[in-house]
Motif scaffolding. Structure first.
Motif, PDB file in Angstrom:
ATOM      1  N   MET A   1      61.279  34.983  19.928  1.00  0.00           N
ATOM      2  CA  MET A   1      60.524  35.681  20.982  1.00  0.00           C
ATOM      3  C   MET A   1      59.023  35.492  20.812  1.00  0.00           C
ATOM      4  SD  MET A   1      60.722  37.362  23.740  1.00  0.00           S
ATOM      5  CE  MET A   1      62.411  37.918  23.785  1.00  0.00           C
ATOM      6  N   GLU A   2      58.621  35.263  19.516  1.00  0.00           N
ATOM      7  CA  GLU A   2      57.177  35.100  19.299  1.00  0.00           C
ATOM      8  C   GLU A   2      56.661  33.851  19.996  1.00  0.00           C
ATOM      9  OE1 GLU A   2      53.979  34.672  15.621  1.00  0.00           O
ATOM     10  OE2 GLU A   2      56.067  35.171  15.206  1.00  0.00           O
ATOM     11  N   THR A   3      57.472  32.745  19.961  1.00  0.00           N
ATOM     12  CA  THR A   3      57.051  31.520  20.632  1.00  0.00           C
ATOM     13  C   THR A   3      56.956  31.732  22.134  1.00  0.00           C
ATOM     14  OG1 THR A   3      58.145  30.199  18.940  1.00  0.00           O
ATOM     15  CG2 THR A   3      57.616  29.099  21.002  1.00  0.00           C
ATOM     16  N   VAL A   4      57.929  32.431  22.693  1.00  0.00           N
ATOM     17  CA  VAL A   4      57.891  32.745  24.120  1.00  0.00           C
ATOM     18  C   VAL A   4      56.685  33.608  24.434  1.00  0.00           C
ATOM     19  CG1 VAL A   4      59.119  33.880  25.999  1.00  0.00           C
ATOM     20  CG2 VAL A   4      60.384  32.533  24.329  1.00  0.00           C
ATOM     21  N   SER A   5      56.389  34.572  23.560  1.00  0.00           N
ATOM     22  CA  SER A   5      55.249  35.455  23.772  1.00  0.00           C
ATOM     23  C   SER A   5      53.955  34.667  23.818  1.00  0.00           C
ATOM     24  CB  SER A   5      55.194  36.503  22.659  1.00  0.00           C
ATOM     25  OG  SER A   5      54.029  37.289  22.774  1.00  0.00           O
ATOM     26  N   GLU A   6      53.822  33.684  22.910  1.00  0.00           N
ATOM     27  CA  GLU A   6      52.599  32.875  22.913  1.00  0.00           C
ATOM     28  C   GLU A   6      52.508  32.037  24.181  1.00  0.00           C
ATOM     29  OE1 GLU A   6      52.928  30.702  19.329  1.00  0.00           O
ATOM     30  OE2 GLU A   6      52.302  32.360  18.027  1.00  0.00           O
ATOM     31  N   TRP A   7      53.667  31.579  24.684  1.00  0.00           N
ATOM     32  CA  TRP A   7      53.666  30.783  25.908  1.00  0.00           C
ATOM     33  C   TRP A   7      53.298  31.637  27.120  1.00  0.00           C
ATOM     34  CZ3 TRP A   7      56.871  31.056  30.299  1.00  0.00           C
ATOM     35  CH2 TRP A   7      56.736  29.996  31.190  1.00  0.00           C
ATOM     36  N   VAL A   8      53.782  32.872  27.124  1.00  0.00           N
ATOM     37  CA  VAL A   8      53.504  33.763  28.248  1.00  0.00           C
ATOM     38  C   VAL A   8      52.044  34.163  28.287  1.00  0.00           C
ATOM     39  CG1 VAL A   8      53.931  36.076  29.145  1.00  0.00           C
ATOM     40  CG2 VAL A   8      55.853  34.642  28.447  1.00  0.00           C
ATOM     41  N   ALA A   9      51.409  34.354  27.107  1.00  0.00           N
ATOM     42  CA  ALA A   9      50.038  34.849  27.052  1.00  0.00           C
ATOM     43  C   ALA A   9      49.038  33.782  27.488  1.00  0.00           C
ATOM     44  CB  ALA A   9      49.722  35.328  25.647  1.00  0.00           C
ATOM     45  N   ALA A  10      47.922  34.238  28.069  1.00  0.00           N
ATOM     46  CA  ALA A  10      46.841  33.347  28.484  1.00  0.00           C
ATOM     47  C   ALA A  10      45.509  33.937  28.041  1.00  0.00           C
ATOM     48  CB  ALA A  10      46.866  33.136  29.992  1.00  0.00           C
ATOM     49  N   PRO A  11      45.196  33.902  26.744  1.00  0.00           N
ATOM     50  CA  PRO A  11      43.909  34.433  26.291  1.00  0.00           C
ATOM     51  C   PRO A  11      42.764  33.652  26.924  1.00  0.00           C
ATOM     52  CG  PRO A  11      44.958  33.103  24.582  1.00  0.00           C
ATOM     53  CD  PRO A  11      45.972  33.290  25.660  1.00  0.00           C
ATOM     54  N   GLY A  12      41.654  34.332  27.112  1.00  0.00           N
ATOM     55  CA  GLY A  12      40.523  33.691  27.770  1.00  0.00           C
ATOM     56  C   GLY A  12      40.348  34.121  29.209  1.00  0.00           C
ATOM     57  N   TYR A  13      41.195  35.072  29.674  1.00  0.00           N
ATOM     58  CA  TYR A  13      41.078  35.596  31.037  1.00  0.00           C
ATOM     59  C   TYR A  13      40.991  37.120  31.035  1.00  0.00           C
ATOM     60  CZ  TYR A  13      42.066  30.957  32.894  1.00  0.00           C
ATOM     61  OH  TYR A  13      42.002  29.619  33.211  1.00  0.00           O
ATOM     62  N   GLU A  14      40.511  37.688  29.925  1.00  0.00           N
ATOM     63  CA  GLU A  14      40.405  39.137  29.840  1.00  0.00           C
ATOM     64  C   GLU A  14      39.394  39.696  30.834  1.00  0.00           C
ATOM     65  OE1 GLU A  14      42.468  38.021  26.109  1.00  0.00           O
ATOM     66  OE2 GLU A  14      40.761  37.206  27.204  1.00  0.00           O
ATOM     67  N   VAL A  15      38.271  39.006  31.003  1.00  0.00           N
ATOM     68  CA  VAL A  15      37.266  39.471  31.966  1.00  0.00           C
ATOM     69  C   VAL A  15      37.829  39.414  33.381  1.00  0.00           C
ATOM     70  CG1 VAL A  15      34.995  39.034  32.960  1.00  0.00           C
ATOM     71  CG2 VAL A  15      35.333  38.806  30.490  1.00  0.00           C
ATOM     72  N   ALA A  16      38.511  38.324  33.712  1.00  0.00           N
ATOM     73  CA  ALA A  16      39.113  38.192  35.045  1.00  0.00           C
ATOM     74  C   ALA A  16      40.112  39.317  35.287  1.00  0.00           C
ATOM     75  CB  ALA A  16      39.794  36.831  35.177  1.00  0.00           C
ATOM     76  N   ARG A  17      40.938  39.608  34.276  1.00  0.00           N
ATOM     77  CA  ARG A  17      41.907  40.699  34.433  1.00  0.00           C
ATOM     78  C   ARG A  17      41.197  42.018  34.714  1.00  0.00           C
ATOM     79  NH1 ARG A  17      45.839  41.885  29.568  1.00  0.00           N
ATOM     80  NH2 ARG A  17      43.858  42.224  28.470  1.00  0.00           N
ATOM     81  N   THR A  18      40.151  42.306  33.950  1.00  0.00           N
ATOM     82  CA  THR A  18      39.424  43.563  34.153  1.00  0.00           C
ATOM     83  C   THR A  18      38.850  43.644  35.560  1.00  0.00           C
ATOM     84  OG1 THR A  18      38.883  43.743  31.807  1.00  0.00           O
ATOM     85  CG2 THR A  18      37.493  44.962  33.350  1.00  0.00           C
ATOM     86  N   LEU A  19      38.224  42.560  36.017  1.00  0.00           N
ATOM     87  CA  LEU A  19      37.621  42.563  37.347  1.00  0.00           C
ATOM     88  C   LEU A  19      38.671  42.716  38.439  1.00  0.00           C
ATOM     89  CD1 LEU A  19      34.954  39.730  36.918  1.00  0.00           C
ATOM     90  CD2 LEU A  19      34.538  42.192  37.039  1.00  0.00           C
ATOM     91  N   VAL A  20      39.789  42.018  38.284  1.00  0.00           N
ATOM     92  CA  VAL A  20      40.840  42.077  39.302  1.00  0.00           C
ATOM     93  C   VAL A  20      41.455  43.470  39.349  1.00  0.00           C
ATOM     94  CG1 VAL A  20      43.126  41.231  39.931  1.00  0.00           C
ATOM     95  CG2 VAL A  20      41.349  39.621  39.251  1.00  0.00           C
ATOM     96  N   GLN A  21      41.839  43.999  38.197  1.00  0.00           N
ATOM     97  CA  GLN A  21      42.501  45.297  38.195  1.00  0.00           C
ATOM     98  C   GLN A  21      41.583  46.415  38.664  1.00  0.00           C
ATOM     99  OE1 GLN A  21      44.136  45.604  34.173  1.00  0.00           O
ATOM    100  NE2 GLN A  21      46.181  45.206  34.982  1.00  0.00           N
ATOM    101  N   ARG A  22      40.380  46.447  38.137  1.00  0.00           N
ATOM    102  CA  ARG A  22      39.489  47.545  38.523  1.00  0.00           C
ATOM    103  C   ARG A  22      39.005  47.394  39.961  1.00  0.00           C
ATOM    104  NH1 ARG A  22      36.204  49.398  33.060  1.00  0.00           N
ATOM    105  NH2 ARG A  22      37.974  49.120  31.629  1.00  0.00           N
ATOM    106  N   GLY A  23      38.806  46.158  40.400  1.00  0.00           N
ATOM    107  CA  GLY A  23      38.429  45.955  41.798  1.00  0.00           C
ATOM    108  C   GLY A  23      39.536  46.363  42.747  1.00  0.00           C
ATOM    109  N   LEU A  24      40.777  45.956  42.414  1.00  0.00           N
ATOM    110  CA  LEU A  24      41.903  46.356  43.261  1.00  0.00           C
ATOM    111  C   LEU A  24      42.085  47.865  43.262  1.00  0.00           C
ATOM    112  CD1 LEU A  24      44.636  43.668  42.478  1.00  0.00           C
ATOM    113  CD2 LEU A  24      43.465  44.034  44.652  1.00  0.00           C
ATOM    114  N   ALA A  25      41.856  48.490  42.120  1.00  0.00           N
ATOM    115  CA  ALA A  25      41.977  49.949  42.062  1.00  0.00           C
ATOM    116  C   ALA A  25      40.986  50.611  43.012  1.00  0.00           C
ATOM    117  CB  ALA A  25      41.760  50.438  40.637  1.00  0.00           C
TER     118      ALA A  25
END
Length: 484
Positions: A1-25
């Motif tokens: 599951m750890e290998t799948v977890s690493e494949w699912v994750a996309a580090p380097g988009y934390e700022v984008a996530r924050t902007l998208v979530q808080r903007g949508l909120a």
């Protein structure tokens, strides 16, 4: 599951996530506030199109909504207040302060609460940005919070949503009105759009060659850039930035509710953290995605891929539908607007008179918050808020279909000075009293020229008018339309 977890994750988009979530909120705060203020008059127990009628003729499976349980104004107000409060909490970062599971659940509550309103909203909630907000809110639930890196699957799905919004709109235009192909649509559109904004007058008076550039740039952004969203960085980021710039341009040139703000936020989702001057390493406390979250994200991704089939077919269809939902949950929808551009503007002008035998000087117009009536009033900034009645009144001259079921009721309520309907107005010339007479005219409007504006100060010039509803006694029972 750890290998799948690493494949699912996309580090380097934390700022984008924050902007998208808080903007949508923040957009959700506006959407629920809109329901708080306008739902009772439009869809409440004494509304123009009571929502309980929809609930009575549909079942949960065909039309999922909280209002199958209870459908009255107090419960709708409670849902709207709860949704606005929860959205405000997420907008200020509460989602990053709670466990991951709680954050996901909070977004799903937000999503379903608004879906419940949209699914009973009928004509008043028949706009594409309603489904867009529902779909974007569902995806935001699975972006995670500061405990995990943003999931790659969800970032790709956000780009797929943005692709459908932009490419779908581009195809609608290219397949529609000839003026999009000969680059002349914006000779008219800034003036004839449903609800011009404070800068629309200036946009309309830009040189014709600038309008040609605007239309050509629109085709590039909507038909070309969306394909680049699925390529590696920095190409995907360039495409996202192009969307952001275009949507900002649209934000200041007209009032399209939260369509442009939401689409802009989707564009930000394609920008890597480095573009914001932030080099992302693992944030403090960030761990590999837990197994349950990986399973949920992959399952959601698989579900949305399956649900994407009708939407993808729609894009390649010669009978492309715009602003259509292919499932009851409003996930993976079709988008697009303004395949046809009107060349002239006709406004519904509703007037009353308080005398027994009115002359022309005795007729006083009802004013609305967003739509033009008074030629001297500068077009207001309404977006990202949404004035639903104002928008539908723009559609009424185009087709009687848009007035079906509610327009007669609206006029009858005005005729009695109904207090609830008056909440939808900017100005009631009779201050709540019932007019003796009521009439409705269709009046030609156009933007004043620079010379006319210097001479009169007016933003609009009115022209020919015709009768839509003949002058008749104000307080009356039964339908008022049908004379035009």
């Amino acid at each position: 599951m750890e290998t799948v977890s690493e494949w699912v994750a996309a580090p380097g988009y934390e700022v984008a996530r924050t902007l998208v979530q808080r903007g949508l909120a923040l957009v959700y705060v506006l959407a629920f506030a809109n329901a708080w203020f306008e739902f009772p008059a439009l869809l409440g127990q004494r509304g123009l199109l009571p929502a309980r009628r929809v609930v009575a003729r549909t079942g949960w499976w065909s039309n999922p909504t909280l209002f199958h349980w209870r459908c009255d104004d107090r419960f709708v107000a409670a849902v709207a207040a709860t949704g606005a409060t929860l959205a405000a909490a997420l907008a200020v970062g509460l989602g990053d302060l709670v466990p991951l599971a709680v954050s996901v659940l909070a977004w799903l509550v937000l999503w379903f609460a608004y879906l419940s309103i949209v699914n009973v909203g009928q004509t008043f909630y028949g706009f594409g940005w309603e489904s867009l907000l529902v779909e974007a809110g569902f995806l935001a639930a699975f972006l995670g919070n500061d405990e995990v890196a943003p999931p790659l699957v969800v970032l790709v799905l956000l780009r797929w949503l943005l692709f459908r919004v932009e490419f779908g709109a581009g195809l609608i235009k290219w397949r529609g009105d000839r003026c999009w192909r000969d680059l002349t649509c914006l000779d008219f559109h800034h003036e004839t759009q449903p609800m011009p904004g404070p800068l629309s007058w200036w946009f309309h008076h830009l040189p014709a060659r600038v309008h040609r550039v605007e239309v050509a740039a629109n085709h590039v952004v909507q038909l070309g850039l969306p394909w680049l969203l699925f390529l590696p960085q920095p190409i995907a980021g360039v495409a996202g930035a192009g969307v952001v710039v275009t949507q900002a341009w649209l934000l200041v040139s007209g009032n399209y509710s939260w369509l442009n703000a939401t689409t802009l936020l989707l564009g930000l989702a394609a920008l890597p953290d480095a573009w914001f001057g932030y080099v992302a390493g693992p944030a403090p406390g960030v761990v590999a995605s837990p197994a349950w979250f990986v399973v949920v994200v992959v399952a959601v991704g698989a579900l949305l891929v399956v649900l994407s089939v009708p939407s993808a077919r729609n894009l390649v269809s010669r009978r492309q539908r715009m602003n259509a939902s292919f499932n009851r949950w409003r996930l993976v929808n079709a988008y697009g607007a303004f395949g046809s551009v009107t060349r002239s503007r006709r406004e519904v002008v509703i007037e009353g008179a308080a005398v027994e035998a009115p002359g022309e000087a005795d007729w006083l117009a009802y004013e609305f918050p967003g739509k033009p009536t008074d030629p001297g009033r500068r077009p207001p900034q309404v977006a990202p808020y949404h004035r639903r009645l104002d928008w539908l009144l723009w559609f009424v001259p185009l087709s009687p279909h848009y007035a079906a079921g509610w327009f007669d009721t609206f006029l009858n309520r005005l005729a009695t000075g109904d207090e609830l309907v008056r909440t939808l107005l900017r100005h009631d010339p009779f201050d709540g009293a019932a007019p003796t007479w009521l009439r409705v005219r269709l009046v030609d409007y156009r933007f004043s020229t620079r010379e006319e504006r210097r001479a009169t100060g007016d933003w609009w010039v009115t022209g020919r008018s015709r009768e839509l509803v003949a002058a008749r006694r104000g307080a009356r029972e039964g339908p008022m339309t049908g004379s035009g």
